[in-house]
Enzyme design. Structure first.
Site, mmCIF file in Angstrom:
data_model
loop_
_atom_site.group_PDB
_atom_site.id
_atom_site.type_symbol
_atom_site.label_atom_id
_atom_site.label_comp_id
_atom_site.label_asym_id
_atom_site.label_seq_id
_atom_site.Cartn_x
_atom_site.Cartn_y
_atom_site.Cartn_z
ATOM 1 N N GLN A 94 -16.124 2.613 28.995
ATOM 2 C CA GLN A 94 -17.504 2.985 29.290
ATOM 3 C C GLN A 94 -18.405 2.740 28.103
ATOM 4 O O GLN A 94 -17.954 2.410 27.009
ATOM 5 C CB GLN A 94 -17.559 4.452 29.721
ATOM 6 C CG GLN A 94 -16.916 5.418 28.738
ATOM 7 C CD GLN A 94 -16.707 6.811 29.323
ATOM 8 O OE1 GLN A 94 -17.232 7.784 28.798
ATOM 9 N NE2 GLN A 94 -15.924 6.895 30.394
ATOM 10 N N HIS A 147 -22.572 4.172 26.612
ATOM 11 C CA HIS A 147 -23.705 5.084 26.808
ATOM 12 C C HIS A 147 -24.987 4.419 26.317
ATOM 13 O O HIS A 147 -24.990 3.741 25.278
ATOM 14 C CB HIS A 147 -23.495 6.396 26.047
ATOM 15 C CG HIS A 147 -22.199 7.065 26.363
ATOM 16 N ND1 HIS A 147 -21.840 7.438 27.641
ATOM 17 C CD2 HIS A 147 -21.163 7.423 25.563
ATOM 18 C CE1 HIS A 147 -20.638 8.000 27.607
ATOM 19 N NE2 HIS A 147 -20.210 8.005 26.361
ATOM 20 N N GLU A 177 -22.214 10.011 20.027
ATOM 21 C CA GLU A 177 -21.150 11.021 20.025
ATOM 22 C C GLU A 177 -20.123 10.717 18.944
ATOM 23 O O GLU A 177 -20.132 9.658 18.318
ATOM 24 C CB GLU A 177 -20.471 11.076 21.398
ATOM 25 C CG GLU A 177 -19.802 9.789 21.824
ATOM 26 C CD GLU A 177 -19.262 9.850 23.239
ATOM 27 O OE1 GLU A 177 -19.124 10.945 23.803
ATOM 28 O OE2 GLU A 177 -18.966 8.771 23.800
ATOM 29 N N HIS A 219 -16.134 1.983 24.701
ATOM 30 C CA HIS A 219 -15.042 2.849 24.242
ATOM 31 C C HIS A 219 -14.268 3.448 25.413
ATOM 32 O O HIS A 219 -14.747 3.474 26.548
ATOM 33 C CB HIS A 219 -15.597 3.986 23.371
ATOM 34 C CG HIS A 219 -16.577 4.867 24.102
ATOM 35 N ND1 HIS A 219 -17.915 4.566 24.192
ATOM 36 C CD2 HIS A 219 -16.413 6.029 24.774
ATOM 37 C CE1 HIS A 219 -18.540 5.507 24.878
ATOM 38 N NE2 HIS A 219 -17.638 6.408 25.250
ATOM 39 N N ARG A 235 -19.790 3.342 33.520
ATOM 40 C CA ARG A 235 -18.378 2.984 33.612
ATOM 41 C C ARG A 235 -18.289 1.479 33.845
ATOM 42 O O ARG A 235 -18.838 0.955 34.823
ATOM 43 C CB ARG A 235 -17.724 3.758 34.759
ATOM 44 C CG ARG A 235 -16.215 3.611 34.839
ATOM 45 C CD ARG A 235 -15.623 4.347 36.045
ATOM 46 N NE ARG A 235 -15.903 5.767 35.991
ATOM 47 C CZ ARG A 235 -16.545 6.436 36.944
ATOM 48 N NH1 ARG A 235 -16.985 5.822 38.016
ATOM 49 N NH2 ARG A 235 -16.763 7.726 36.823
#
Length: 320
Positions: free
Chosen positions: A101, A103, A120, A178, A198
């Protein structure tokens, strides 16, 4: 208000790839064999954390912040992010591989979803033998090469697989492709966002026999196609906050506790402690509290200095 360290009820998420380590290793109240995530501290709409201790028990985090934003979040945090709690804290148990996936960044997430982006980091709390994490491209790539790999079901061939062990740290800037591999137990710190694209799911099917939804087109302009240096090295000086990741959204340090240490809380920012090993006695102006492996505690900005005592390892997260 006499502020005190705040504990919250965990929000347990079943996932197709989840297992039982959240219960077996972190003592979370899971009720299924596929429990993948424990959201420890969240203001994601529909999943707002509720205080579990003290006079504020039963209040959700949004209400606590609204009662006195600067005393909870800190003056600097309010000036930078407003009155929304800006971070989301999780523990994740991957019994199976997660999907690959990516972001979006703040600008793209705002435009498409009216949301923050999702920068993150991961701290590996435990890893079975042979566990790997997928993070970033092996070599600098581009949209055309990536699209060809997608069409030929060869995305994995472009990506780096990192064998991991306890203590490994990865910083995932937005756009970094990642995936968490089977066997990993992860502490995750991220922006307050649940936006995930995804891009490949190993052709798995859900319990209805359907392939899981992919977000191939949305991901194309969200991906950073360049190599990244995502794995971080860091010091582990005892009884000291050793910075592992420092970015505009959060600063995370590891505090190896062997005896006593201080958290010199200021009125500029809150602090979150995630206990990743051992047991800690936390002493503050109004009392004491014991926190153990698998627990997450919010120290409001108005709390003042806190003393830690014990033999443990903690992640210490602030906004600097």
């Amino acid at each position: 208000m006499n502020w005190y360290p705040l504990l919250f009820e965990p929000i347990i998420k079943e996932r197709i790839w989840g297992g039982t380590k959240l219960r077996d290793l972190l003592h979370k109240p899971i009720v299924s064999e596929i429990s993948g995530e424990s959201w420890e501290l969240s203001t994601v709409p529909g999943d707002v954390s509720v205080v579990a201790n003290g006079v504020l028990a039963g209040n959700d985090l949004n209400a606590v912040v609204a009662s006195n934003p600067e005393a909870v979040l800190g003056k600097k945090v309010v000036a930078q992010f407003g009155t929304q709690f800006p971070l989301l804290f999780k523990f994740l148990d991957a019994r199976e591989d997660l999907s690959i996936q990516v972001h979006p960044n703040d600008a793209l997430a705002k435009e498409r979803h009216n949301s923050f982006g999702k920068t993150e980091m991961w701290y590996v709390m435990q890893a079975d033998s042979g566990t790997e994490l997928i993070v970033g491209f092996k070599e600098d790539s581009n949209l055309q090469a990536y699209q060809a790999a997608v069409d030929n079901h060869q995305v994995v061939d472009l990506l780096v697989k990192h064998p991991v062990q306890k203590g490994d740290v990865f910083f995932l800037e937005t756009g970094t492709v990642h995936a968490i591999g089977a066997g990993a137990l992860i502490a995750e710190i991220q922006q307050t966002s649940d936006i995930t694209y995804r891009i490949y799911d190993f052709d798995r099917r859900d319990d209805q026999g359907n392939l899981r939804e992919l977000h191939t087109e949305l991901a194309l302009d969200a991906i950073n196609y360049q190599k990244t240096a995502s794995k971080k090295t860091y010091s582990k000086v005892a009884n000291t906050s050793n910075v592992m990741v420092d970015c505009p959204y959060f600063t995370t340090a590891i505090l190896p506790l062997q005896g006593k240490a201080m958290v010199n809380q200021s009125d500029e920012t809150f602090t979150v402690l995630m206990v990743v090993e051992g047991t800690v006695e936390l002493k503050y102006a109004e009392g004491t509290m014991e926190i153990k492996k698998g627990m997450t505690v919010l120290l409001p900005a108005g709390l003042g200095p806190v003393q830690l005592e014990g033999n443990a390892e903690l992640l210490e997260i602030t906004i600097s």
